[in-house]
Scaffold this active site. Structure first.
Site, PDB file in Angstrom:
ATOM      1  N   ASN A  46       0.799  -1.209  -0.082  1.00 13.87           N
ATOM      2  CA  ASN A  46      -0.104  -0.190  -0.021  1.00 13.87           C
ATOM      3  C   ASN A  46       0.909   1.467   0.014  1.00 13.87           C
ATOM      4  O   ASN A  46       1.538   1.490   1.031  1.00 13.87           O
ATOM      5  CB  ASN A  46      -0.921   0.018   1.323  1.00 13.87           C
ATOM      6  N   ASN A  97      -7.058  10.003  -1.022  1.00  9.55           N
ATOM      7  CA  ASN A  97      -7.140   8.915  -1.991  1.00  9.55           C
ATOM      8  C   ASN A  97      -6.534   9.368  -3.235  1.00  9.55           C
ATOM      9  O   ASN A  97      -6.551  10.543  -3.640  1.00  9.55           O
ATOM     10  CB  ASN A  97      -8.283   8.154  -2.093  1.00  9.55           C
ATOM     11  N   CYS A 122      -6.626   5.614   7.580  1.00  6.10           N
ATOM     12  CA  CYS A 122      -5.755   4.327   6.556  1.00  6.10           C
ATOM     13  C   CYS A 122      -4.675   3.732   7.532  1.00  6.10           C
ATOM     14  O   CYS A 122      -3.827   4.474   7.793  1.00  6.10           O
ATOM     15  CB  CYS A 122      -5.289   4.985   5.413  1.00  6.10           C
ATOM     16  N   GLY A 123      -4.852   2.574   7.897  1.00  5.74           N
ATOM     17  CA  GLY A 123      -4.004   1.847   8.670  1.00  5.74           C
ATOM     18  C   GLY A 123      -2.563   1.858   8.063  1.00  5.74           C
ATOM     19  O   GLY A 123      -1.455   2.122   8.979  1.00  5.74           O
ATOM     20  N   HIS A 141     -16.370  -0.579   6.467  1.00  4.65           N
ATOM     21  CA  HIS A 141     -15.981  -1.980   5.943  1.00  4.65           C
ATOM     22  C   HIS A 141     -16.968  -2.930   6.056  1.00  4.65           C
ATOM     23  O   HIS A 141     -17.962  -3.069   6.837  1.00  4.65           O
ATOM     24  CB  HIS A 141     -14.609  -2.510   6.794  1.00  4.65           C
ATOM     25  N   ASN A 182     -15.536  -0.029   2.162  1.00  2.00           N
ATOM     26  CA  ASN A 182     -14.405  -0.859   2.036  1.00  2.00           C
ATOM     27  C   ASN A 182     -14.846  -2.330   1.730  1.00  2.00           C
ATOM     28  O   ASN A 182     -15.530  -2.660   2.851  1.00  2.00           O
ATOM     29  CB  ASN A 182     -13.221  -0.616   2.753  1.00  2.00           C
ATOM     30  N   GLU A 232     -10.612  -1.178  -2.050  1.00  4.45           N
ATOM     31  CA  GLU A 232     -10.915   0.059  -1.268  1.00  4.45           C
ATOM     32  C   GLU A 232     -11.667   1.338  -1.682  1.00  4.45           C
ATOM     33  O   GLU A 232     -11.696   1.601  -3.002  1.00  4.45           O
ATOM     34  CB  GLU A 232      -9.514   0.516  -1.086  1.00  4.45           C
ATOM     35  N   ARG A 233     -12.582   1.644  -0.999  1.00  7.65           N
ATOM     36  CA  ARG A 233     -13.243   2.830  -1.237  1.00  7.65           C
ATOM     37  C   ARG A 233     -12.362   3.902  -1.731  1.00  7.65           C
ATOM     38  O   ARG A 233     -11.370   4.691  -0.884  1.00  7.65           O
ATOM     39  CB  ARG A 233     -14.082   3.187   0.029  1.00  7.65           C
ATOM     40  N   CYS A 245      -4.615  -3.312   2.987  1.00  4.59           N
ATOM     41  CA  CYS A 245      -5.708  -2.429   3.663  1.00  4.59           C
ATOM     42  C   CYS A 245      -5.423  -2.516   5.161  1.00  4.59           C
ATOM     43  O   CYS A 245      -5.899  -3.552   5.675  1.00  4.59           O
ATOM     44  CB  CYS A 245      -6.931  -2.194   3.455  1.00  4.59           C
ATOM     45  N   GLY A 246      -4.836  -1.554   5.991  1.00  2.00           N
ATOM     46  CA  GLY A 246      -4.536  -1.855   7.345  1.00  2.00           C
ATOM     47  C   GLY A 246      -5.811  -1.909   8.269  1.00  2.00           C
ATOM     48  O   GLY A 246      -6.144  -2.653   8.955  1.00  2.00           O
ATOM     49  N   THR A 247      -6.712  -0.755   7.945  1.00  2.00           N
ATOM     50  CA  THR A 247      -8.043  -0.903   8.552  1.00  2.00           C
ATOM     51  C   THR A 247      -8.951  -2.124   8.047  1.00  2.00           C
ATOM     52  O   THR A 247      -9.585  -2.504   8.917  1.00  2.00           O
ATOM     53  CB  THR A 247      -9.011   0.477   8.412  1.00  2.00           C
ATOM     54  N   GLY A 248      -8.601  -2.283   6.926  1.00  2.00           N
ATOM     55  CA  GLY A 248      -9.385  -3.714   6.498  1.00  2.00           C
ATOM     56  C   GLY A 248      -9.023  -4.802   7.171  1.00  2.00           C
ATOM     57  O   GLY A 248      -9.693  -5.648   7.538  1.00  2.00           O
TER      58      GLY A 248
END
Length: 268
Positions: free
Chosen positions: A11, A63, A72-73, A155, A186, A203-204, A212-215
């Site tokens: 990422n 983005n 964003c993680g 998510h 997401n 990702e949105r 995707c960290g938050t994902g």
């Protein structure tokens, strides 16, 4: 304008010290130009680092389509390493202001661990339409069940399908914009394997990304809540692996790499 290209398990981000950069009126438009992989630097997003009134440093992220997400993680880990390496903060442990709140991050050698806070399961706060965070949606692949989570951004996680063909590129954008997700979402397609989880992410605002960290945090929340994994496991994404832990206090901790790739100057 000086920038650093950084990546966390694929990422990738253009990171700028905003205090040392020229004034930019429209950071979203700048992100679209810089993130273009043919005519710009090329990245999933632009991270703009500035001082904070409530934390050690503030991270703004945009983005590649110019939109500003809440969190964003992987970007957070890159932002923390950048802030430490650039001398914007002193020490390896810092607080970072984001649109999702103030988070604590620790830089440890090549890895970075972020306290991502507690997952949000209230459908009104995710947000998701309806009175439950568990929904079913009809798709070209049939009916899919989703466990919805907010990590400061929305998510939708499914274990019903892990598309390895071109259907991913149709399902991802269709589900991102489904009316069930008032702020879009997401989308994580998952499969359980060897005690961990394999994930493909749409990702949105970015489309397909390598990570995707938050994902990953949302996936662990969904998997552990349904008894599919323990409260700590590896989440494997196309770009690499993140270790996610959901502690007894309810917070999720994400550990993974973050590194600088190169630096350069971009004409403003």
């Amino acid at each position: 304008m000086r920038f650093t290209k950084m990546q966390g398990i694929g990422n990738d981000f253009v990171v700028v010290n905003g205090t040392a950069a020229p004034r930019v009126a429209d950071l979203g438009a700048l992100s679209k130009r810089m993130c273009d992989r043919h005519f710009g630097v090329g990245a999933d997003g632009l991270i703009w680092m500035v001082p904070s009134d409530c934390a050690d440093v503030r991270m703004r992220i945009f983005n590649s389509d110019g939109t500003e997400p809440e969190m964003c993680g992987n970007g957070l880990r890159c932002a923390a390493r950048f802030a430490r390496d650039e001398g914007m903060v002193s020490g390896d442990v810092m607080t970072v202001e984001t649109l999702a709140g103030v988070l604590t991050v620790a830089v440890n050698g090549g890895g970075v661990t972020a306290d991502m806070g507690a997952p949000i399961l209230d459908p009104a706060r995710i947000p998701v339409a309806g009175d439950s965070n568990r929904i079913e949606l009809e798709t070209e692949a049939g009916m899919l069940r989703f466990f919805c989570v907010s990590m400061g951004n929305p998510h939708a996680v499914t274990f019903d399908l892990y598309p390895e063909d071109d259907s991913f590129y149709r399902l991802g954008p269709a589900l991102e914009c489904d009316p069930a997700f008032p702020a879009k979402a997401n989308i994580e397609f998952c499969r359980i394997r060897d005690g961990g989880v394999d994930v493909r992410v749409w990702e949105r605002g970015d489309g397909e990304t390598l990570a995707c960290g938050t994902g990953a945090c949302a996936v662990l929340t969904a998997a552990a809540s349904q008894g599919l994994t323990s409260r700590e496991c590896d989440v494997r994404l196309p770009g690499g692996t993140l270790r996610i832990r959901w502690d007894d206090g309810g917070h999720l901790f994400m550990t993974g790499p973050a590194e600088a790739v190169f630096t350069g100057d971009y004409p403003i």
